[in-house]
Design an enzyme around this catalytic site. Structure first.
Site, PDB file in Angstrom:
ATOM      1  N   ASP A  67       0.873  -1.178   0.000  1.00  0.00           N
ATOM      2  CA  ASP A  67       0.000   0.000   0.000  1.00  0.00           C
ATOM      3  C   ASP A  67       0.908   1.225   0.000  1.00  0.00           C
ATOM      4  O   ASP A  67       1.660   1.450   0.956  1.00  0.00           O
ATOM      5  CB  ASP A  67      -0.891   0.023   1.244  1.00  0.00           C
ATOM      6  CG  ASP A  67      -1.936  -1.080   1.225  1.00  0.00           C
ATOM      7  OD1 ASP A  67      -2.270  -1.570   0.139  1.00  0.00           O
ATOM      8  OD2 ASP A  67      -2.426  -1.440   2.316  1.00  0.00           O
ATOM      9  N   ASP A 108     -13.794  -3.516  -2.219  1.00  0.00           N
ATOM     10  CA  ASP A 108     -13.710  -3.224  -0.791  1.00  0.00           C
ATOM     11  C   ASP A 108     -15.125  -3.219  -0.237  1.00  0.00           C
ATOM     12  O   ASP A 108     -16.025  -2.617  -0.839  1.00  0.00           O
ATOM     13  CB  ASP A 108     -13.065  -1.859  -0.537  1.00  0.00           C
ATOM     14  CG  ASP A 108     -11.628  -1.781  -1.016  1.00  0.00           C
ATOM     15  OD1 ASP A 108     -10.999  -2.849  -1.172  1.00  0.00           O
ATOM     16  OD2 ASP A 108     -11.138  -0.656  -1.228  1.00  0.00           O
TER      17      ASP A 108
END
Length: 273
Positions: free
Chosen positions: A11, A134
């Site tokens: 990330d 998500d």
């Protein structure tokens, strides 16, 4: 039997150095974990099956993905590299693939324009297009009879709501139904992240992982919550995932990819050592 894949996730956010790997809980309270290129090289040597590079603030900040960092990463690793974050068009996909990525993952832009998946997969091939989903648990089942109601570990019912912009914005879209549509549109794979579990070390969210895995034919990458190799085992066996993605346990040196694979091999999970 197809081998199960272990995938470290980088990330990345933009900073004064050009890009740094971070990790938080539910995408907030981010802590720096290192240089993306150096971490990628480490996981390449440890035997990772693939790498995922996510520019997690690109969509929220309204900018493109860090192409220069991708180019540097791709030049140092020799395993498949999947890149996501800020990809909004076919031209964005083309740019990321030219920078050295093997696949792109599309999240927010796919929700806002589902035809992007069909168009991109038609041009570059389904094998290059990974749709990231998500989602969060939503306990409001009485007002949502059209949603896919799942039974949680404690026996309570819930549906899973797709969220976008790094988890900042709910959409009202059912995650299982969206996953089915994504497959129909031509996505070659789904990366499924439970925001309720992200960074918690509590293990994968099995109810949604299993539901999506059983509903689709394309591979599912389970994401969110890995705290140890046992959680990956549970994701493969109980969640029927095809791949397991993890970040914190690898970034902060708690486990190596090779340690994890040896554990899974001992538990009779087919992995490539």
């Amino acid at each position: 039997m197809l081998t199960k894949r272990i995938i470290p996730c980088l990330d990345v956010t933009l900073d004064e150095s050009g890009g740094t790997v971070v990790k938080g809980v539910e995408f907030v309270d981010l802590k720096k974990a290192g240089d993306p290129v150096e971490l990628a090289k480490r996981y390449n040597l440890q035997g990772a099956d693939e790498l995922v590079f996510l520019d997690i603030t690109a969509s929220h900040e309204g900018r493109g993905t860090m192409v220069d960092v991708i180019e540097r990463t791709a030049s140092e690793v020799f395993i498949p590299l999947t890149v996501g974050g800020g990809i909004n068009s076919v031209e964005d996909v083309r740019q990321i693939l030219r920078a050295g990525a093997d696949k792109v993952t599309i999240n927010t832009a796919a929700v806002k324009n589902p035809e992007l998946i069909r168009e991109a997969s038609g041009i570059f091939g389904s094998q290059c297009i990974v749709t990231a989903i998500d989602c969060r648990r939503n306990a409001n089942v009485e007002d949502n009879p059209d949603k896919t109601i799942l039974t949680l570990e404690d026996g309570t019912p819930a549906w899973y709501e797709v969220v976008i912009y790094g988890g900042r914005e709910p959409t009202g879209i059912d995650a299982v139904q969206w996953a089915k549509k994504v497959e129909e549109l031509g996505s070659g794979e789904i990366m499924l992240t439970s925001m309720d579990r992200d960074g918690t070390y509590d293990g994968f969210d099995i109810p949604i992982t299993l539901a999506v895995s059983e509903a689709l034919e394309i591979p599912i990458i389970a994401s969110g919550g890995v705290g140890n190799p046992q959680h990956m085992y549970e994701g493969f066996v109980n969640g029927k995932a095809d791949a397991a993605l993890a970040a914190s346990i690898f970034h902060f040196g708690e486990y190596t990819v090779n340690d994890t694979k040896k554990y899974l091999r001992e538990k009779e999970i087919p992995v490539r050592l």
